[in-house]
Write a protein that holds these residues in place. Structure first.
Motif, PDB file in Angstrom:
ATOM      1  N   THR A 231       0.820  -1.215   0.000  1.00  0.00           N
ATOM      2  CA  THR A 231       0.000   0.000   0.000  1.00  0.00           C
ATOM      3  C   THR A 231       0.856   1.268   0.000  1.00  0.00           C
ATOM      4  O   THR A 231       0.329   2.361   0.168  1.00  0.00           O
ATOM      5  CB  THR A 231      -0.902   0.018   1.248  1.00  0.00           C
ATOM      6  OG1 THR A 231      -0.072  -0.061   2.414  1.00  0.00           O
ATOM      7  CG2 THR A 231      -1.883  -1.138   1.234  1.00  0.00           C
ATOM      8  N   ALA A 232       2.166   1.120  -0.194  1.00  0.00           N
ATOM      9  CA  ALA A 232       3.076   2.267  -0.127  1.00  0.00           C
ATOM     10  C   ALA A 232       2.801   3.274  -1.240  1.00  0.00           C
ATOM     11  O   ALA A 232       2.251   2.945  -2.287  1.00  0.00           O
ATOM     12  CB  ALA A 232       4.522   1.789  -0.218  1.00  0.00           C
ATOM     13  N   HIS A 233       3.213   4.512  -0.987  1.00  0.00           N
ATOM     14  CA  HIS A 233       3.164   5.567  -1.990  1.00  0.00           C
ATOM     15  C   HIS A 233       4.578   5.709  -2.548  1.00  0.00           C
ATOM     16  O   HIS A 233       5.530   5.888  -1.782  1.00  0.00           O
ATOM     17  CB  HIS A 233       2.716   6.884  -1.369  1.00  0.00           C
ATOM     18  CG  HIS A 233       1.273   6.892  -0.970  1.00  0.00           C
ATOM     19  ND1 HIS A 233       0.629   5.818  -0.398  1.00  0.00           N
ATOM     20  CD2 HIS A 233       0.344   7.870  -1.071  1.00  0.00           C
ATOM     21  CE1 HIS A 233      -0.624   6.134  -0.169  1.00  0.00           C
ATOM     22  NE2 HIS A 233      -0.827   7.369  -0.556  1.00  0.00           N
ATOM     23  N   VAL A 234       4.720   5.626  -3.868  1.00  0.00           N
ATOM     24  CA  VAL A 234       6.027   5.577  -4.499  1.00  0.00           C
ATOM     25  C   VAL A 234       6.125   6.676  -5.547  1.00  0.00           C
ATOM     26  O   VAL A 234       5.186   6.893  -6.315  1.00  0.00           O
ATOM     27  CB  VAL A 234       6.254   4.204  -5.170  1.00  0.00           C
ATOM     28  CG1 VAL A 234       7.604   4.135  -5.847  1.00  0.00           C
ATOM     29  CG2 VAL A 234       6.110   3.086  -4.157  1.00  0.00           C
ATOM     30  N   LEU A 235       7.268   7.339  -5.600  1.00  0.00           N
ATOM     31  CA  LEU A 235       7.536   8.340  -6.621  1.00  0.00           C
ATOM     32  C   LEU A 235       8.670   7.837  -7.498  1.00  0.00           C
ATOM     33  O   LEU A 235       9.770   7.574  -7.023  1.00  0.00           O
ATOM     34  CB  LEU A 235       7.929   9.677  -5.982  1.00  0.00           C
ATOM     35  CG  LEU A 235       8.398  10.775  -6.936  1.00  0.00           C
ATOM     36  CD1 LEU A 235       7.293  11.152  -7.914  1.00  0.00           C
ATOM     37  CD2 LEU A 235       8.862  11.991  -6.138  1.00  0.00           C
ATOM     38  N   ASP A 236       8.403   7.670  -8.777  1.00  0.00           N
ATOM     39  CA  ASP A 236       9.411   7.276  -9.758  1.00  0.00           C
ATOM     40  C   ASP A 236       9.806   8.546 -10.500  1.00  0.00           C
ATOM     41  O   ASP A 236       9.066   9.033 -11.346  1.00  0.00           O
ATOM     42  CB  ASP A 236       8.835   6.224 -10.711  1.00  0.00           C
ATOM     43  CG  ASP A 236       9.853   5.698 -11.711  1.00  0.00           C
ATOM     44  OD1 ASP A 236      10.978   6.225 -11.755  1.00  0.00           O
ATOM     45  OD2 ASP A 236       9.503   4.766 -12.453  1.00  0.00           O
TER      46      ASP A 236
END
Length: 128
Positions: free
Chosen positions: A98-103
């Motif tokens: 459920t993590a929030h990830v920025l690529d």
């Protein structure tokens, strides 16, 4: 020669295989299946699994992707096997799906779609 010498101590490194593949004219094609779109059927018949990515496969030959309805449906992504190593790294971490990830290095999008497959209930923001 210097590169081969520097890799000698790496576990699993096969110098002969490394040299052979780089001297070969054979094109290596790999794909990563989209797990929610390929649950019932495998779009390829002759494949070899990529050890570090559960949805990654080497193909025995390179198909005409533009003519493949599975490709158009998003059932798989044509991606270099080395880019799929990110899957192995993610499995070593204790991040919830459920993590929030920025690529922040998203183009052309292969690793971003891999992140989306891993963080199925999270949010992946892609920026280039």
């Amino acid at each position: 020669p210097a590169l081969l010498d520097s890799l000698k101590g790496v576990p699993g490194f096969d110098a002969e295989a490394f040299v052979a593949v780089h001297n070969s004219d054979t094109q290596v094609t790999s794909v990563r299946l989209h797990p929610s779109k390929c649950q019932l059927e495998q779009p390829f018949t002759q494949v070899q699994p990529i050890p570090w990515c559960s949805d990654g496969y080497y193909l025995s030959s390179r198909p005409a992707f533009i003519l493949d309805p599975w490709w158009h449906a998003g059932a798989y992504y044509v991606q270099e096997a080395s880019s799929m190593f990110l899957w192995h790294i993610l499995q070593q971490l204790t991040l919830p799906n459920t993590a929030h990830v920025l690529d922040v290095c998203a183009a052309p999008g292969g690793k971003t779609t891999l992140l989306q497959s891993y963080f199925q209930k999270g949010v992946v923001v892609a920026n280039e």
